[in-house]
Design a protein around this motif. Structure first.
Motif, PDB file in Angstrom:
ATOM      1  N   UNK A  74       0.848  -1.196   0.000  1.00 21.57           N
ATOM      2  CA  UNK A  74       0.000   0.000   0.000  1.00 21.57           C
ATOM      3  C   UNK A  74       0.883   1.245   0.000  1.00 21.57           C
ATOM      4  N   UNK A  75       0.766   2.048  -1.044  1.00 21.44           N
ATOM      5  CA  UNK A  75       1.536   3.287  -1.158  1.00 21.44           C
ATOM      6  C   UNK A  75       0.655   4.475  -0.792  1.00 21.44           C
ATOM      7  N   UNK A  76       0.999   5.163   0.307  1.00 22.12           N
ATOM      8  CA  UNK A  76       0.252   6.366   0.687  1.00 22.12           C
ATOM      9  C   UNK A  76       0.903   7.591   0.034  1.00 22.12           C
ATOM     10  N   UNK A  77       0.343   8.780   0.193  1.00 22.82           N
ATOM     11  CA  UNK A  77       0.900   9.960  -0.484  1.00 22.82           C
ATOM     12  C   UNK A  77       2.365  10.237  -0.148  1.00 22.82           C
ATOM     13  N   UNK A  78       2.766  10.050   1.110  1.00 24.27           N
ATOM     14  CA  UNK A  78       4.162  10.300   1.476  1.00 24.27           C
ATOM     15  C   UNK A  78       5.078   9.272   0.822  1.00 24.27           C
ATOM     16  N   UNK A  80       4.528   7.751  -1.960  1.00 22.32           N
ATOM     17  CA  UNK A  80       4.582   8.082  -3.390  1.00 22.32           C
ATOM     18  C   UNK A  80       5.576   9.212  -3.664  1.00 22.32           C
ATOM     19  N   UNK A  81       5.620  10.177  -2.762  1.00 20.77           N
ATOM     20  CA  UNK A  81       6.561  11.284  -2.931  1.00 20.77           C
ATOM     21  C   UNK A  81       8.006  10.763  -2.913  1.00 20.77           C
ATOM     22  N   UNK A  82       8.273   9.835  -2.023  1.00 22.54           N
ATOM     23  CA  UNK A  82       9.618   9.263  -1.950  1.00 22.54           C
ATOM     24  C   UNK A  82       9.921   8.407  -3.170  1.00 22.54           C
ATOM     25  N   UNK A  83       8.933   7.660  -3.644  1.00 23.09           N
ATOM     26  CA  UNK A  83       9.095   6.850  -4.852  1.00 23.09           C
ATOM     27  C   UNK A  83       9.447   7.729  -6.040  1.00 23.09           C
ATOM     28  N   UNK A  84       8.731   8.821  -6.203  1.00 20.55           N
ATOM     29  CA  UNK A  84       8.971   9.720  -7.335  1.00 20.55           C
ATOM     30  C   UNK A  84      10.365  10.338  -7.278  1.00 20.55           C
ATOM     31  N   UNK A  85      10.856  10.577  -6.072  1.00 17.73           N
ATOM     32  CA  UNK A  85      12.161  11.227  -5.926  1.00 17.73           C
ATOM     33  C   UNK A  85      13.335  10.253  -6.034  1.00 17.73           C
ATOM     34  N   UNK A  86      13.167   9.022  -5.554  1.00 12.12           N
ATOM     35  CA  UNK A  86      14.335   8.158  -5.354  1.00 12.12           C
ATOM     36  C   UNK A  86      14.303   6.833  -6.108  1.00 12.12           C
ATOM     37  N   UNK A  91      16.732   3.138  -2.290  1.00  8.70           N
ATOM     38  CA  UNK A  91      15.778   3.374  -1.206  1.00  8.70           C
ATOM     39  C   UNK A  91      14.781   2.225  -1.158  1.00  8.70           C
ATOM     40  N   UNK A  92      14.663   1.596   0.021  1.00  8.68           N
ATOM     41  CA  UNK A  92      13.659   0.558   0.261  1.00  8.68           C
ATOM     42  C   UNK A  92      12.583   1.120   1.180  1.00  8.68           C
ATOM     43  N   UNK A  93      11.324   0.919   0.812  1.00  8.93           N
ATOM     44  CA  UNK A  93      10.196   1.344   1.626  1.00  8.93           C
ATOM     45  C   UNK A  93       9.519   0.124   2.240  1.00  8.93           C
ATOM     46  N   UNK A  94       9.274   0.166   3.533  1.00  7.88           N
ATOM     47  CA  UNK A  94       8.496  -0.875   4.201  1.00  7.88           C
ATOM     48  C   UNK A  94       7.042  -0.442   4.180  1.00  7.88           C
ATOM     49  N   UNK A  95       6.221  -1.210   3.464  1.00  4.57           N
ATOM     50  CA  UNK A  95       4.831  -0.851   3.202  1.00  4.57           C
ATOM     51  C   UNK A  95       3.884  -1.887   3.802  1.00  4.57           C
ATOM     52  N   UNK A  96       2.646  -1.482   4.099  1.00  7.89           N
ATOM     53  CA  UNK A  96       1.638  -2.475   4.493  1.00  7.89           C
ATOM     54  C   UNK A  96       1.427  -3.467   3.352  1.00  7.89           C
ATOM     55  N   UNK A 184       1.977  10.075   9.262  1.00 15.90           N
ATOM     56  CA  UNK A 184       2.641  11.272   8.747  1.00 15.90           C
ATOM     57  C   UNK A 184       4.115  11.329   9.120  1.00 15.90           C
ATOM     58  N   UNK A 185       4.630  10.266   9.737  1.00 15.81           N
ATOM     59  CA  UNK A 185       6.035  10.273  10.158  1.00 15.81           C
ATOM     60  C   UNK A 185       6.822   9.211   9.410  1.00 15.81           C
ATOM     61  N   UNK A 186       8.143   9.353   9.441  1.00 21.50           N
ATOM     62  CA  UNK A 186       9.056   8.424   8.785  1.00 21.50           C
ATOM     63  C   UNK A 186      10.027   7.854   9.805  1.00 21.50           C
TER      64      UNK A 186
END
Length: 324
Positions: A74-78, A80-86, A91-96, A184-186
């Motif tokens: 699940x990609x939330x707005x924050x 997605x912002x990181x995906x678009x930038x990096x 960069x690895x994102x831990x997602x639901x 809203x936090x990282x």
């Protein structure tokens, strides 16, 4: 006997092995990865067997597009912002984890989250050709130094795998930075090839550190990236019989008597130091020294990731087995 094939000639052969449920060592921009079809449980089990990796330690699912990422997490707005930038990048994102995601539970270690990354180069081509995510932890025995060349993979895993794709030395030289979005936090779970400051600038908020219990992402074991030699950090001098891993232009006392010496970056360049870290640790380990003395490295920028790897390399080895 393992076969080593240049990346420009290896796509069809690597794809055939992956589709058959086997593992292949591949280059990425970070380190070499040991890749298998992330939707095939028997194939993923081969990764754990080849590496001798604890099965409570999750793997990263590598994708070739953000659309593929959204099929499993699940990609939330924050996010997605990181995906678009990096992405693509380190960069690895831990997602639901999505409820009907095709990722095998061995990849997630049974967690309700999935670690996702989009690599560059050969890995991205292989994933796109396969049409499914690849699980691809670093191509080394569990807990040992990550490989940044095909030769390092061969020396460690050669007898256990059928193919190494040779893409030369990896340019980043450190594993990916792992971040978890929590509302809203990282939270920074593992520093890596993208400095925390770069992520904070794009996100517009600070990265939290610590506050997690258990292993919720790759690279969180207390002992990891370890050479056979002991590692002594923040060395101001070199003891008798020690090897030296230096940083910067200043000479460490007793350096002339070191069994072997390498300098991560004589110019004090942290990006160069990150690229050299694992290769130089392997070279010093091969010197036969019982201890590698490591000069101080600044904690700023990529220095945070370099020091993270060095602290894990220096940690007591029994913590690698129990996951502390």
């Amino acid at each position: 006997m393992v076969e080593i094939v240049k990346s420009r000639d290896a796509l069809a052969q690597a794809l055939a092995l992956i589709e058959a449920g086997d593992v292949v060592a591949i280059p990425t921009e970070t380190v070499y990865g040991l890749a298998a079809d992330a939707t095939n449980g028997r194939a993923v089990a081969r990764i754990f067997e080849a590496k001798g990796r604890p099965r409570f330690n999750p793997l990263i699912a590598h994708v070739s597009s953000s659309a593929m990422a959204e099929e499993i997490g699940e990609l939330d707005p924050l996010s997605r912002r990181l995906v678009e930038a990096f992405w693509p990048g380190p960069l690895t994102l831990v997602l639901p984890l999505k409820e009907k995601a095709s990722i095998h539970p061995l990849v997630t270690a049974g967690l309700d989250t999935v670690a996702v990354r989009m690599p560059r180069g050969f890995g991205a081509e292989l994933i796109a050709a396969l049409g499914r995510p690849l699980a691809a932890p670093s191509a080394n025995s569990s807990g040992r130094i990550s490989a940044t060349t095909a030769e390092a993979v061969e020396a460690d895993l050669g007898p256990r795998i059928p193919l190494i794709v040779d893409g030369g030395q990896t340019p980043v030289g450190l594993e990916s930075t792992i971040v978890k979005v929590e509302g809203d936090s990282l939270r920074l779970l593992r520093p890596g090839g993208i400095a925390a400051e770069e992520i904070e600038k794009v996100a517009g908020r600070p990265l939290s550190r610590g506050g997690t219990s258990g292993v919720v992402a790759p690279g969180m074991l207390a002992s990891h990236y370890a050479p056979n030699a002991a590692v002594r950090l923040d060395a101001q001098e070199v003891g008798r019989g020690e090897a030296l891993l230096a940083f910067g232009p200043d000479e460490v006392a007793g350096a002339g008597g070191a069994v072997a010496a390498r300098n991560l970056s004589s110019a004090g360049d942290l990006r160069e130091a990150a690229s050299n870290l694992f290769t130089m640790l392997q070279e010093l380990d091969a010197s036969g020294a019982a201890t590698i003395a490591v000069a101080p490295v600044p904690e700023t920028g990529l220095g945070e990731a370099i020091n993270d790897r060095l602290r894990r390399a220096a940690a007591p080895r029994d913590s690698m087995a129990n996951g502390q």
